[in-house]
Design an enzyme around this catalytic site. Sequence first.
Site, PDB file in Angstrom:
ATOM      1  N   TRP A  27       0.862  -1.325  -0.072  1.00 32.86           N
ATOM      2  CA  TRP A  27      -0.072   0.173  -0.085  1.00 32.86           C
ATOM      3  C   TRP A  27       0.616   1.139  -0.034  1.00 32.86           C
ATOM      4  O   TRP A  27       0.219   2.491  -0.243  1.00 32.86           O
ATOM      5  CB  TRP A  27      -1.026   0.017   1.175  1.00 32.86           C
ATOM      6  CG  TRP A  27      -0.387  -0.331   2.470  1.00 32.86           C
ATOM      7  CD1 TRP A  27       0.385   0.457   3.378  1.00 32.86           C
ATOM      8  CD2 TRP A  27      -0.275  -1.607   3.031  1.00 32.86           C
ATOM      9  NE1 TRP A  27       0.750  -0.206   4.372  1.00 32.86           N
ATOM     10  CE2 TRP A  27       0.518  -1.574   4.338  1.00 32.86           C
ATOM     11  CE3 TRP A  27      -0.779  -3.110   2.636  1.00 32.86           C
ATOM     12  CZ2 TRP A  27       0.776  -2.651   5.127  1.00 32.86           C
ATOM     13  CZ3 TRP A  27      -0.411  -4.029   3.697  1.00 32.86           C
ATOM     14  CH2 TRP A  27       0.270  -3.756   4.840  1.00 32.86           C
ATOM     15  N   GLU A  40      -5.227  -0.343   6.663  1.00 30.48           N
ATOM     16  CA  GLU A  40      -5.399   0.100   8.022  1.00 30.48           C
ATOM     17  C   GLU A  40      -6.422  -1.139   8.816  1.00 30.48           C
ATOM     18  O   GLU A  40      -6.436  -1.485   9.814  1.00 30.48           O
ATOM     19  CB  GLU A  40      -6.057   1.582   8.153  1.00 30.48           C
ATOM     20  CG  GLU A  40      -5.097   2.598   7.925  1.00 30.48           C
ATOM     21  CD  GLU A  40      -3.637   2.396   8.903  1.00 30.48           C
ATOM     22  OE1 GLU A  40      -3.762   1.713  10.006  1.00 30.48           O
ATOM     23  OE2 GLU A  40      -2.601   2.730   8.490  1.00 30.48           O
ATOM     24  N   GLN A  45      -5.030  -4.882  14.888  1.00 25.86           N
ATOM     25  CA  GLN A  45      -4.705  -6.096  15.993  1.00 25.86           C
ATOM     26  C   GLN A  45      -4.179  -7.239  14.966  1.00 25.86           C
ATOM     27  O   GLN A  45      -4.393  -8.502  15.415  1.00 25.86           O
ATOM     28  CB  GLN A  45      -5.986  -6.538  16.540  1.00 25.86           C
ATOM     29  CG  GLN A  45      -6.559  -5.372  17.548  1.00 25.86           C
ATOM     30  CD  GLN A  45      -5.459  -5.170  18.665  1.00 25.86           C
ATOM     31  OE1 GLN A  45      -4.758  -4.200  18.730  1.00 25.86           O
ATOM     32  NE2 GLN A  45      -5.462  -5.872  19.760  1.00 25.86           N
ATOM     33  N   GLY A  84      -9.172 -13.034  11.188  1.00 27.18           N
ATOM     34  CA  GLY A  84      -9.797 -12.822  12.634  1.00 27.18           C
ATOM     35  C   GLY A  84     -10.454 -11.601  12.550  1.00 27.18           C
ATOM     36  O   GLY A  84     -10.446 -10.870  11.596  1.00 27.18           O
ATOM     37  N   TYR A  85     -10.802 -11.276  13.637  1.00 28.82           N
ATOM     38  CA  TYR A  85     -11.797 -10.389  14.063  1.00 28.82           C
ATOM     39  C   TYR A  85     -12.729 -10.151  12.689  1.00 28.82           C
ATOM     40  O   TYR A  85     -12.718  -9.069  12.216  1.00 28.82           O
ATOM     41  CB  TYR A  85     -10.862  -9.147  14.347  1.00 28.82           C
ATOM     42  CG  TYR A  85     -10.221  -9.212  15.889  1.00 28.82           C
ATOM     43  CD1 TYR A  85     -10.935  -8.503  16.609  1.00 28.82           C
ATOM     44  CD2 TYR A  85      -8.941  -9.667  15.782  1.00 28.82           C
ATOM     45  CE1 TYR A  85     -10.109  -8.874  18.063  1.00 28.82           C
ATOM     46  CE2 TYR A  85      -8.239  -9.535  17.064  1.00 28.82           C
ATOM     47  CZ  TYR A  85      -8.865  -9.349  18.154  1.00 28.82           C
ATOM     48  OH  TYR A  85      -8.353  -9.325  19.255  1.00 28.82           O
ATOM     49  N   TYR A 121      -7.926   6.032  16.210  1.00 24.74           N
ATOM     50  CA  TYR A 121      -6.550   5.938  15.501  1.00 24.74           C
ATOM     51  C   TYR A 121      -6.597   5.862  13.858  1.00 24.74           C
ATOM     52  O   TYR A 121      -5.721   6.395  13.128  1.00 24.74           O
ATOM     53  CB  TYR A 121      -5.943   4.492  16.042  1.00 24.74           C
ATOM     54  CG  TYR A 121      -4.780   4.205  14.883  1.00 24.74           C
ATOM     55  CD1 TYR A 121      -3.531   4.496  14.863  1.00 24.74           C
ATOM     56  CD2 TYR A 121      -5.217   2.936  13.922  1.00 24.74           C
ATOM     57  CE1 TYR A 121      -2.756   4.251  13.989  1.00 24.74           C
ATOM     58  CE2 TYR A 121      -4.433   2.566  12.924  1.00 24.74           C
ATOM     59  CZ  TYR A 121      -3.419   3.110  12.864  1.00 24.74           C
ATOM     60  OH  TYR A 121      -2.194   2.860  12.029  1.00 24.74           O
ATOM     61  N   ASP A 139      -1.283   4.164  17.685  1.00 24.23           N
ATOM     62  CA  ASP A 139      -1.606   2.753  17.671  1.00 24.23           C
ATOM     63  C   ASP A 139      -0.673   2.152  18.765  1.00 24.23           C
ATOM     64  O   ASP A 139       0.022   3.002  19.519  1.00 24.23           O
ATOM     65  CB  ASP A 139      -1.446   1.966  16.294  1.00 24.23           C
ATOM     66  CG  ASP A 139       0.073   1.898  15.977  1.00 24.23           C
ATOM     67  OD1 ASP A 139       1.066   3.044  16.418  1.00 24.23           O
ATOM     68  OD2 ASP A 139       0.604   1.209  15.337  1.00 24.23           O
ATOM     69  N   GLU A 180       4.887  10.889   6.481  1.00 27.88           N
ATOM     70  CA  GLU A 180       6.104  10.359   6.867  1.00 27.88           C
ATOM     71  C   GLU A 180       6.181  10.333   8.478  1.00 27.88           C
ATOM     72  O   GLU A 180       6.814   9.349   8.939  1.00 27.88           O
ATOM     73  CB  GLU A 180       7.314  11.189   6.495  1.00 27.88           C
ATOM     74  CG  GLU A 180       7.821  10.952   4.765  1.00 27.88           C
ATOM     75  CD  GLU A 180       6.770  11.895   4.147  1.00 27.88           C
ATOM     76  OE1 GLU A 180       5.773  12.523   4.589  1.00 27.88           O
ATOM     77  OE2 GLU A 180       7.497  12.086   2.826  1.00 27.88           O
ATOM     78  N   CYS A 193      12.059  -0.035  17.965  1.00 29.90           N
ATOM     79  CA  CYS A 193      11.539   0.103  19.385  1.00 29.90           C
ATOM     80  C   CYS A 193      10.658  -0.898  19.808  1.00 29.90           C
ATOM     81  O   CYS A 193       9.284  -0.729  20.040  1.00 29.90           O
ATOM     82  CB  CYS A 193      11.023   1.588  19.636  1.00 29.90           C
ATOM     83  SG  CYS A 193      10.723   2.056  21.300  1.00 29.90           S
ATOM     84  N   CYS A 203      18.736   3.420  16.908  1.00 28.89           N
ATOM     85  CA  CYS A 203      17.439   4.260  16.890  1.00 28.89           C
ATOM     86  C   CYS A 203      17.746   5.609  16.757  1.00 28.89           C
ATOM     87  O   CYS A 203      18.582   6.348  17.432  1.00 28.89           O
ATOM     88  CB  CYS A 203      16.821   4.227  18.237  1.00 28.89           C
ATOM     89  SG  CYS A 203      15.388   4.986  18.548  1.00 28.89           S
ATOM     90  N   CYS A 209      16.236  10.004  24.071  1.00 25.00           N
ATOM     91  CA  CYS A 209      15.256   8.938  24.700  1.00 25.00           C
ATOM     92  C   CYS A 209      15.769   8.983  26.128  1.00 25.00           C
ATOM     93  O   CYS A 209      16.719   9.188  26.612  1.00 25.00           O
ATOM     94  CB  CYS A 209      15.481   7.640  24.169  1.00 25.00           C
ATOM     95  SG  CYS A 209      14.442   6.441  24.951  1.00 25.00           S
TER      96      CYS A 209
END
Length: 368
Positions: A27, A40, A45, A84-85, A121, A139, A180, A193, A203, A209
């Site tokens: 996508w 999305e 999940q 699922g779901y 979200y 998310d 972005e 992360c 990172c 951080c």
Amino acid sequence: MSPVASGEALRERLVPWYRANARDLPWRRDPSPYHILLSELMCQQTRIDTAVPYFNRFTVRWPTIEAFAAASPDDVLTMWAGLGYYRRARLLHAAAVAAVARGGLPADPDALAELPGIGAYTAGAIASIAFGVPAAAVDGNVERVISRVDRLDADPRSKGGKQVLRVRAQAIHAPGVASEVTQGLMELGATVCTPRAPRCEVCPWADVCLARPAGDVTAYPRLPARKAAVAVRAVAGILRRDGRVLCGRRPEGLLGGLWEPVGAEIGPEEDAQAALRQAFAARAGMMAHVGPLRGQIVHVFTHRRLTVEVYEVSAEEAVGFVGDGTYTELAWLAADGDGVGWSKLAQKILAVAPVTGGHVGDTPPAAG
DNA sequence: AATCCGGGGGC
DNA sequence: GCCCCAGGATT
């Protein structure tokens, strides 16, 4: 005590990192509103790698949102089988129908959030990725990277915690780089992360951080402990006829709309064969003879650990579908699902009692 | 705020 | 085995 990094400091590190490290996802090659809507909803999940083949099949079959909206809900559910779901399939289709009716997907997050299956979200994700609107999209990944970089002690799922995260995510945004920023935050959480073994050495936020110098990166986010899954016992009966198996279609709820061999949940001490006879009588109107145990499978849901004992079943005759509410329809289905698609649970049940041979064209018992 | 809703991969 | 993932709807 170190200062909290500014939104600008986070953004100017994140955007170049994302441009250099973005995974090649289907996508992302053509991030049209329709493609982002599909991706999305499929990724809610669900792991990216699981959703990708579904995304590719959907876009081949339904290249445009108009074509997708014109599809039947059952065809969408069939194509969704295994993801699922399952409620998502119905909501996704309803969202597409509503969007086409109003002339296309809106760019405004509040308008997007009014569509079925699109919450805060997903609205922010579509607005920012597909339309370039600087809208926060928090998310699980964003929740984690922000909780760590700011060393947030609030429960990120609480009302207050969600508010803090949303404000912080919004502060990282800026016009011109919305896609972005949103995808970069998620990519950072998915590839660097990570929950268990973060790769702080690579990172882009390592120098700002707060959790890293404190040495407690994996202590964030502060999520409450999850409840243990409940053990549930069930039986399923394989009743064959001409190479097909008698199946019931589940109502809304768990595995809603999907088909499976006739069965029932039973108590821990209940007699499995007696329970299965009773299930065939109540749900299929059949006096069944329960044969040998074919096998036992385990299927784990988020809140249930289901153990299913699978039996061979024979029956004298069908006396019609009485129906106790467990199934909305009955049908004789071939191993390939006859175009309706199997849940993973049904696939496991059928795998221990294979359906082979026979011919098509049999008549199911009357539904009703 | 709590509960429900699948499936799978990493560790 | 355990954790948790591009969450949303319902109550």
